[in-house]
Design an enzyme around this catalytic site. Structure first.
Site, short mmCIF file in Angstrom:
data_model
loop_
_atom_site.label_atom_id
_atom_site.label_comp_id
_atom_site.label_asym_id
_atom_site.label_seq_id
_atom_site.Cartn_x
_atom_site.Cartn_y
_atom_site.Cartn_z
N ASP A 49 0.77 -1.24 0.00
CA ASP A 49 0.00 0.00 0.00
C ASP A 49 0.81 1.30 0.00
O ASP A 49 0.59 2.17 -0.82
CB ASP A 49 -0.95 0.01 1.20
N GLU A 98 1.14 -9.03 11.59
CA GLU A 98 0.92 -8.66 10.18
C GLU A 98 2.26 -8.47 9.48
O GLU A 98 2.48 -8.93 8.37
CB GLU A 98 0.08 -7.38 10.12
C1 GLC Z 1 -3.03 -4.47 3.62
C2 GLC Z 1 -1.88 -5.02 2.78
C3 GLC Z 1 -2.42 -5.89 1.67
C4 GLC Z 1 -3.32 -6.98 2.26
C5 GLC Z 1 -4.39 -6.41 3.17
C6 GLC Z 1 -5.13 -7.47 3.96
O1 GLC Z 1 -3.83 -3.62 2.88
O2 GLC Z 1 -1.09 -4.00 2.30
O3 GLC Z 1 -1.38 -6.44 0.91
O4 GLC Z 1 -3.91 -7.71 1.24
O5 GLC Z 1 -3.80 -5.54 4.11
O6 GLC Z 1 -4.24 -8.26 4.69
#
Ligand code: GLC
Length: 424
Positions: free
Chosen positions: A166, A395
């Site tokens: 992101d 995460e």
């Molecule tokens: C964030 C990450 C993305 C992922 C999402 C859900 O937006 O950057 O890659 O798919 O979270 O985990």
């Protein structure tokens, strides 16, 4: 497995099961309460080890929400939750089950090939794979129609969220071109679930929202979005995932007698691989993004340019990437950081601007192992398991300290750990 690794394995299973919503899995409770595209495809690999049928369902649920034009959305909002922003009303895509209006890295082709290859019941797997083949093929075709209208062989992302990385440093310069005026007032939810210092900034969020509003004003008509978007970037990692998935889908289609699907995917993959080489940087020993608006390579050595090791890039390129990872690893405690630690813009705790992510580790070590870079691949796996042992199923992780960041009890992190332990 040792007692220690057995404990980790059981814990990973517990995380997957706790985030399982029956036919899809949420990335984590609270922060991400819906189905995410590439999370699900990678999660299926972990689910496979305790329930083969359930793993296929994860991907089928995602594809049941494919758009008529072929796009597979990045989020499917199966149930109502006000814990996430931007929710379905902001996207307003008018789908039977609400979805977002953009896509994510197309890793499904790779995932179903792996599920099929490992299947104990080949006949059952063949039935499920056969049903998914044309859908995944349609998604691949969609990329070339809608995201490569000039026919260069590489597809562009139109929103940083599409990359799955992101707030990467890769987007900073190109993002400057996205205005922030006219953005409707909003309240972020992510910063209520996670430390704001680990998340994207307010200015970035304004721009994310500007793009969503622009695309929405065009009725989410993909034939218009590419030319209208002030943000168009060719990401080597994204393209590499697509190329790998096309080659894997071609192999699988061939095995199942779907020769036309095999042929077109093989052809697109070959063209993509040839075009990918134009993104190589000798200077950085890796690939770089290209800004499709200026036509220039973007001076930002991120993990997006390391990820092509996952595709069938020339062996010399993959070997050079392995050397780059070794160079990075001398500057951090845990690998792989999502950005070159020597870059002054490296921020060890901020999301995709340095932290290590296990999904990246998984794909990159897979590609490096295939070309014989076993020592680097083993180092990546070792580092991944050390992070889990030290900090749990986070995460992402600060690569300089190993500290857990973002959300906790994270699905795809757990799925990757199961994969690592199964292979050990
Ligand atoms: C964030 C990450 C993305 C992922 C999402 C859900 O937006 O950057 O890659 O798919 O979270 O985990």
């Amino acid at each position: 497995m040792t007692l220690e690794t057995e404990k980790i394995y059981d814990h990973a299973l517990e995380v997957l099961k706790e985030n399982d919503r029956g036919s899809y899995t949420v990335p984590t409770k609270g922060l991400y309460p819906f189905q995410w595209n590439w999370d699900s495809c990678l999660t299926a690999l972990g689910q496979f080890h305790y329930d083969e049928a359930r793993a296929w369902t994860e991907i089928e649920t995602l594809f049941a929400n494919q758009w008529a034009d072929g796009m597979v959305p990045h989020i499917v909002f199966h149930v109502y939750s006000d814990g996430y922003f931007p929710g379905p009303d902001v996207w307003d895509t008018k789908r039977p089950i609400a979805t977002s209006g953009i896509t994510q890295p197309p890793v499904a082709g790779f995932a179903i090939k792996r599920l099929y290859d490992r299947a104990a019941d080949k006949a059952a797997a063949a039935t499920r794979a056969r049903a998914l083949l044309p859908r995944i093929d349609a998604w691949h075709r969609w990329f070339y129609e809608m995201r490569d209208p000039g026919g260069e062989g590489l597809v562009a992302i139109l929103h940083p969220w599409e990359s799955g990385r992101d707030n990467s440093i890769d987007w900073d310069e190109a993002f400057e071109r996205v205005p922030t005026d006219g953005v409707e007032p909003y309240v972020r939810r992510d910063t209520q679930h996670a430390d704001p210092a680990h998340r994207p900034t307010k200015e970035q969020y304004d721009r994310y929202l500007y793009l969503v509003q622009l695309f929405r004003s065009l009725g989410w008509d993909n034939s218009k979005l590419h030319d209208a978007s002030p943000f168009k970037v060719v990401d080597p990692g994204f393209n590499a995932i697509l190329i790998r998935s096309m080659n894997d889908l071609a192999d699988l289609a061939e095995e199942l007698g779907e020769l036309e699907i095999a042929r077109v995917n093989r052809e697109r993959a070959a063209k993509g691989l040839a075009a990918l080489d134009s993104l190589w940087s000798d200077n950085h020993g890796q690939y770089l993004c290209r800004d499709r608006i200026t036509g220039e390579l973007i001076e930002s050595a991120s993990i997006g340019g390391i990820l092509p090791a996952f595709a069938a890039v020339p062996k010399a390129r993959a070997q050079e990437i392995a050397r780059t990872i070794e160079r990075w690893s001398t500057q951090v405690k845990y690998i792989i950081p999502s950005h070159d630690p020597a870059d002054a813009r490296f921020e060890p705790k901020r999301y995709w601007r340095a932290p290590a992510w296990l999904v990246m580790n998984y794909m990159i070590q897979d590609g490096l192992r295939a070309v014989g870079e076993v020592a680097v691949a083993d180092h990546i796996v070792k580092s991944s398991l050390e992070l889990i042992t030290r900090s749990g199923f986070a995460e992402y992780y600060d690569p300089t300290t190993g500290e857990p960041c973002g959300g906790g009890r994270f699905t795809w992190t757990a799925a990757m750990v199961i994969e690592f332990l199964e292979a050990a």
